[in-house]
Design a protein around this motif. Structure first.
Motif, PDB file in Angstrom:
ATOM      1  N   ARG A   2       0.927  -1.442  -0.208  1.00 19.20           N
ATOM      2  CA  ARG A   2      -0.011   0.043  -0.487  1.00 19.20           C
ATOM      3  C   ARG A   2       1.247   1.637   0.068  1.00 19.20           C
ATOM      4  O   ARG A   2       2.146   1.185   0.586  1.00 19.20           O
ATOM      5  N   ARG A   7      -3.956   7.889   5.806  1.00 20.96           N
ATOM      6  CA  ARG A   7      -4.804   6.543   6.647  1.00 20.96           C
ATOM      7  C   ARG A   7      -3.830   5.495   7.121  1.00 20.96           C
ATOM      8  O   ARG A   7      -4.382   4.521   7.631  1.00 20.96           O
ATOM      9  N   PHE A   8      -2.817   5.163   5.731  1.00 20.58           N
ATOM     10  CA  PHE A   8      -1.783   4.207   6.359  1.00 20.58           C
ATOM     11  C   PHE A   8      -0.696   4.777   6.573  1.00 20.58           C
ATOM     12  O   PHE A   8       0.309   5.610   5.082  1.00 20.58           O
ATOM     13  N   ASP A  27       0.282  -5.395   4.533  1.00 21.24           N
ATOM     14  CA  ASP A  27      -0.985  -4.913   5.122  1.00 21.24           C
ATOM     15  C   ASP A  27      -0.818  -4.567   6.433  1.00 21.24           C
ATOM     16  O   ASP A  27      -1.846  -3.498   7.089  1.00 21.24           O
ATOM     17  N   ASN A  29       0.109  -1.771   9.748  1.00 25.33           N
ATOM     18  CA  ASN A  29      -0.180   0.073   8.964  1.00 25.33           C
ATOM     19  C   ASN A  29       0.574   0.303  10.674  1.00 25.33           C
ATOM     20  O   ASN A  29       0.346   0.138  12.298  1.00 25.33           O
ATOM     21  N   SER A  69      -4.677  -2.759  11.412  1.00 24.42           N
ATOM     22  CA  SER A  69      -5.756  -3.672  10.507  1.00 24.42           C
ATOM     23  C   SER A  69      -5.971  -2.238   9.442  1.00 24.42           C
ATOM     24  O   SER A  69      -6.659  -1.119  10.350  1.00 24.42           O
ATOM     25  N   PRO A  70      -5.656  -1.900   7.937  1.00 18.74           N
ATOM     26  CA  PRO A  70      -5.459  -0.880   6.991  1.00 18.74           C
ATOM     27  C   PRO A  70      -7.111  -0.148   7.694  1.00 18.74           C
ATOM     28  O   PRO A  70      -7.818   0.706   7.434  1.00 18.74           O
ATOM     29  N   GLU A  71      -8.324  -1.602   6.821  1.00 22.08           N
ATOM     30  CA  GLU A  71      -9.568  -1.660   7.254  1.00 22.08           C
ATOM     31  C   GLU A  71     -10.522  -0.450   9.115  1.00 22.08           C
ATOM     32  O   GLU A  71     -11.586  -0.058   8.878  1.00 22.08           O
ATOM     33  N   MET A  72      -9.622  -0.628   9.714  1.00 24.37           N
ATOM     34  CA  MET A  72      -9.437   0.121  11.051  1.00 24.37           C
ATOM     35  C   MET A  72      -9.260   1.199  11.213  1.00 24.37           C
ATOM     36  O   MET A  72     -10.137   2.028  12.405  1.00 24.37           O
ATOM     37  N   TYR A  73      -8.871   1.557  10.152  1.00 25.85           N
ATOM     38  CA  TYR A  73      -8.599   3.419  10.550  1.00 25.85           C
ATOM     39  C   TYR A  73      -9.747   4.189  10.913  1.00 25.85           C
ATOM     40  O   TYR A  73     -10.430   5.091  11.724  1.00 25.85           O
ATOM     41  N   ASP A  74     -11.094   4.033  10.370  1.00 25.88           N
ATOM     42  CA  ASP A  74     -12.368   4.291  10.872  1.00 25.88           C
ATOM     43  C   ASP A  74     -13.215   4.233  11.965  1.00 25.88           C
ATOM     44  O   ASP A  74     -13.541   5.812  12.165  1.00 25.88           O
ATOM     45  N   LYS A  75     -12.875   2.664  12.523  1.00 26.17           N
ATOM     46  CA  LYS A  75     -13.733   2.761  13.023  1.00 26.17           C
ATOM     47  C   LYS A  75     -12.663   3.701  14.522  1.00 26.17           C
ATOM     48  O   LYS A  75     -13.115   3.756  15.563  1.00 26.17           O
TER      49      LYS A  75
END
Length: 337
Positions: A2, A7-8, A27, A29, A69-75
């Motif tokens: 990435r 975000r990352f 992956d 982060n 975990s990249p997908e956890m940024y928003d949470k």
């Protein structure tokens, strides 16, 4: 791999990279190198705990990958923005004030001696039945003793606690409080009692929401028993509101004495019932099982309102204001002021 962004971010030159065991390093982060949720007891992960040589209990997050975990940024960001808290109130520890409030609501103490004794016994049996979550035996006559009456605490060991109520508390700034109304963004919520209070001294406030414990009204053996079940739910809401007031006063008095107002909410202290959806719209009350169905709150026995925190006790108000339902024209007291 990435690309680095807000975000990352990944620093493969770090001597500890990756600082956790992972299957796919691409992956991983590094953006939250030090976990911003570490001091949060209700973080998004599932940490383990260890006892240090000094006897301190600390988190062991070595097996947690939530913030990496990249997908956890928003949470993670959403969690950091939250200021609300959920407290849990165990009503089993409040039976005496609950019974006192129940007797006030039902005017049992105003009855003649024989009737008072009869109704006090029935009310006590109904409360024991509700508080233990037992519906195995229906009370068919006043003199019957509930199965769990003498061992109420023992009975609850085998079932989930039906008397634990979750309360949502969400702070708001003192600048939201004005003479006669609360203001949140472009929303103004009238509260007549604020006409009597020195609002300049308000340091902060709290929104709250909760509902009374669920009661199986179908298990009632008579209309009178059902009446006492519903009265018990009302008593629970009243006792919890008083308990929250004390909790917030203690919470804000760690360094110096603060004062917490009574609960200013729809239907009393001069706030109209039309404020219910407005207040619910300011918080995520679904966290404690409270919602607005377009006409009323659900469950039926739900409450929403506010508390205010000040450095001086400025909350003495005219007694008539306690039950004021906040008519649009205002009462005579408010008009004179």
């Amino acid at each position: 791999m990435r690309s680095n962004s807000y975000r990352f971010f990944q620093n493969r030159e770090c001597e500890f990279f990756p600082c956790h065991e992972v299957q796919d390093e691409d992956d991983f982060n590094c953006l939250f190198c030090y976990c911003p949720l570490y001091l949060d007891d209700n973080c998004l992960g599932s940490p383990e705990y260890i006892i240090t040589g000094r006897g301190q209990r600390i988190k062991d997050c070595s097996s947690c990958l939530v913030v990496h975990s990249p997908e956890m940024y928003d949470k993670v960001i959403a969690h950091l923005r939250r200021q609300d808290e959920i407290i849990r109130v165990d009503l089993r520890k409040m039976k005496r004030p609950l019974m006192d409030r129940l007797f006030q609501i039902t005017h049992i103490n105003d009855m003649d001696e024989d009737m008072r004794a009869e109704h006090r016994l029935l009310a006590d049996q109904v409360v024991d039945k509700v508080m233990t979550g037992s519906v195995a035996e229906t009370l068919n006559r006043v003199g019957e003793v509930s199965v769990c009456k003498e061992t109420a605490l023992d009975c609850t060991e085998t079932v989930s606690n039906p008397m634990e109520v979750s309360v949502l508390l969400q702070p708001f700034a003192g600048e939201c409080v004005h003479k006669g109304y609360l203001e949140f963004g472009n929303k103004k919520i009238e509260c007549n009692v604020l006409e009597q209070i020195d609002t300049a001294g308000v340091e902060k406030g709290y929104l709250y929401a909760f509902h009374a414990p669920d009661v199986d009204l179908e298990s009632a053996g008579s209309v009178l028993e059902q009446y006492y079940m519903e009265a018990f739910q009302v008593a629970c809401m009243d006792v919890i509101r008083v308990w929250i007031q004390g909790y917030l006063e203690r919470k804000n008095s760690v360094y110096e004495k603060k004062y917490c107002s009574p609960s200013f909410g729809p239907g009393y202290y001069g706030m109209g019932m039309d404020a219910v959806p407005e207040l619910l719209g300011l918080m995520d009350a679904s966290q404690v099982g409270v919602s607005w169905n377009g006409e009323r709150m659900s469950p039926k026995m739900s409450l929403v309102g506010t508390y205010l925190i000040t450095g001086e006790d400025v909350f003495e108000a005219d007694s008539d204001c306690i039950d004021c339902i906040g008519q649009s024209g205002g009462c005579e007291f408010c008009i004179k002021h």
